[in-house]
Write a protein that holds these residues in place. Sequence first.
Motif, PDB file in Angstrom:
ATOM      1  N   ALA A 474       0.603  -1.310   0.036  1.00 48.01           N
ATOM      2  CA  ALA A 474      -0.072  -0.140   0.021  1.00 48.01           C
ATOM      3  C   ALA A 474       0.850   1.426  -0.088  1.00 48.01           C
ATOM      4  N   ASN A 475       2.104   1.162   0.262  1.00 47.48           N
ATOM      5  CA  ASN A 475       2.914   2.457   0.316  1.00 47.48           C
ATOM      6  C   ASN A 475       3.171   2.672  -1.135  1.00 47.48           C
ATOM      7  N   GLU A 476       3.100   2.012  -1.953  1.00 44.61           N
ATOM      8  CA  GLU A 476       3.502   2.533  -3.432  1.00 44.61           C
ATOM      9  C   GLU A 476       2.169   3.300  -3.878  1.00 44.61           C
ATOM     10  N   ARG A 477       2.622   4.181  -4.970  1.00 46.65           N
ATOM     11  CA  ARG A 477       1.668   4.790  -5.618  1.00 46.65           C
ATOM     12  C   ARG A 477       0.735   3.953  -6.682  1.00 46.65           C
ATOM     13  N   ALA A 478      -0.793   4.017  -6.634  1.00 39.94           N
ATOM     14  CA  ALA A 478      -1.235   3.117  -7.379  1.00 39.94           C
ATOM     15  C   ALA A 478      -1.241   3.785  -8.968  1.00 39.94           C
ATOM     16  N   PRO A 479      -1.562   3.398  -9.980  1.00 40.52           N
ATOM     17  CA  PRO A 479      -1.517   3.793 -11.425  1.00 40.52           C
ATOM     18  C   PRO A 479      -2.693   4.901 -11.159  1.00 40.52           C
ATOM     19  N   CYS A 480      -2.317   6.171 -11.933  1.00 42.01           N
ATOM     20  CA  CYS A 480      -3.239   7.170 -12.184  1.00 42.01           C
ATOM     21  C   CYS A 480      -3.849   7.591 -13.542  1.00 42.01           C
ATOM     22  N   CYS A 481      -5.101   7.981 -13.670  1.00 43.23           N
ATOM     23  CA  CYS A 481      -5.695   8.144 -14.834  1.00 43.23           C
ATOM     24  C   CYS A 481      -5.087   9.626 -15.253  1.00 43.23           C
TER      25      CYS A 481
END
Length: 515
Positions: A474-481
Amino acid sequence: MLAVLVIFSSWLGVTVQDQHDQQLSPPPIPAASEHAFPSANAASSAPRNAPCFLDDIVAALREAVGNDGDLADSSMSLFGVCRASDNSSRLLLSRLAEALRRNRRAGLEVLHPAAVLVSEQDDERGAIAVTFDLPRSPLLKLNPVLLFTFESRLTGWDLDVALTGQTLQPHTQCVCLSQGTQHILLTGKPSGDSDEQKWTISIEAKSPNVRQNLKDVLIGGKSGSNIPITPLLLFSGETGPETRPAQGSSQTSFLCELRRFLDNVLPQDHIKLPLLPMDSLQSLPPLALGLSSSETMLAGIINSSAPTIFSFTSWGSKSPVQHGQLALSPALLEELGQRLEQSEMQILEFISEANVDPRATERLGRLKELSAFQRKETAAGESQYCAFLLLKALQTVAHAYNMQRKLRPTRAGLDSPSGSNICGLRSLTVSFEKLLLGPQTANINNCQGSCAFPLTNGNNHAVLLNSHVESGNANERAPCCVPVAYDPLEVMDWNAEESFLSIKPDMIVKECGCR
């Protein structure tokens, strides 16, 4: 502020005089003057900061009646025409409109009063007097049509007004000021050819309880004032500077018509938006447009489908529009003609589908007429330049409607009960400063939505990143639109010396993806 316009028209047997004020503080009053105003193919003299002043008035007169020959309700409100069937202003407006529609190249003669004085009459009626001086002119032997015009349309008005004067025929005429009124039409009578003509029109509110309000509006509480009055209501005192029609003024009329067409046909966003500075945008080096423009550059612009904004940085200068010319090769001239035909058919389809104001089709036809473009023409000239501008305008309209079509599936998914709000294009409209022709706004779009599985337009990194995050990291940035592809925005600009085109790259989002 109010302007006084009188147009003299020999082909109608009527006349109208003209005086207009400036929105800015005017310089000393010049001598009155007269000149021809070819309503279909040249701009007349106008306030320096409003080159389309007379073009817009003639366009409103020409479009006052529909194809069925009846006056539109909006036109009657615009010209202060009362609803009574025997109203003389109603008949006059119909006559003017029909004559202009029958003969688009009919000219109007315009005579400018030397000065205008607005004052309170010293009588129990509480009337306001508007007095203006006219120069010696053979036009005064014709039958005049007097047009008062306001700086902008009235809002919140519902008032009957009587105007009286020995130079009017009949001496007393009634107008109805309502929501949207901007002009008042009156019929006058020939007044001879003496050295000096002084016309005085008395204006009186029919209802006693609104007379004081009318006084406050017309003279700002200053009896005998001959200085410009606070805008939005009735009369202004002084005329603006004299402006002679410039050589090539038909191009000014073309640009004025182009502005009206864009306002009419482009999708409108009625939300009030903050003005954003266009100067802050990054641009590629500007491309000068003229007789020396390279064939390769012009071919690239003609074949570009990017939307265009038309901007005037020197609209208020002594030469408000730099009259451009192009010298296209026969091959490129043929290409321009083919692109124009294709774009016109596409725009007519859009107009039909979107239920746009029918005047858009008429204005498109008038633009073609004003450009006088001939595909087989070999000589360089303004017609090639105008046809080039028309193509860029039509490409702008096509881009706007194609983008609307592209946005519909995303909007439908969001509005449906089972819509999943997946990553996709959303509309985002911005408004720019210092655009005096238009369009004032641009839809630059934006990307919004979820980037959960299944990813929308995701690359390998986004797929692995999404799997990594969903596995508990959860500490990583998830893909963004985010935007992954853009269209440029082209800006046609005129200054005092030249016209040029600047390209703003990466301006309009055309594709979204998960990154």
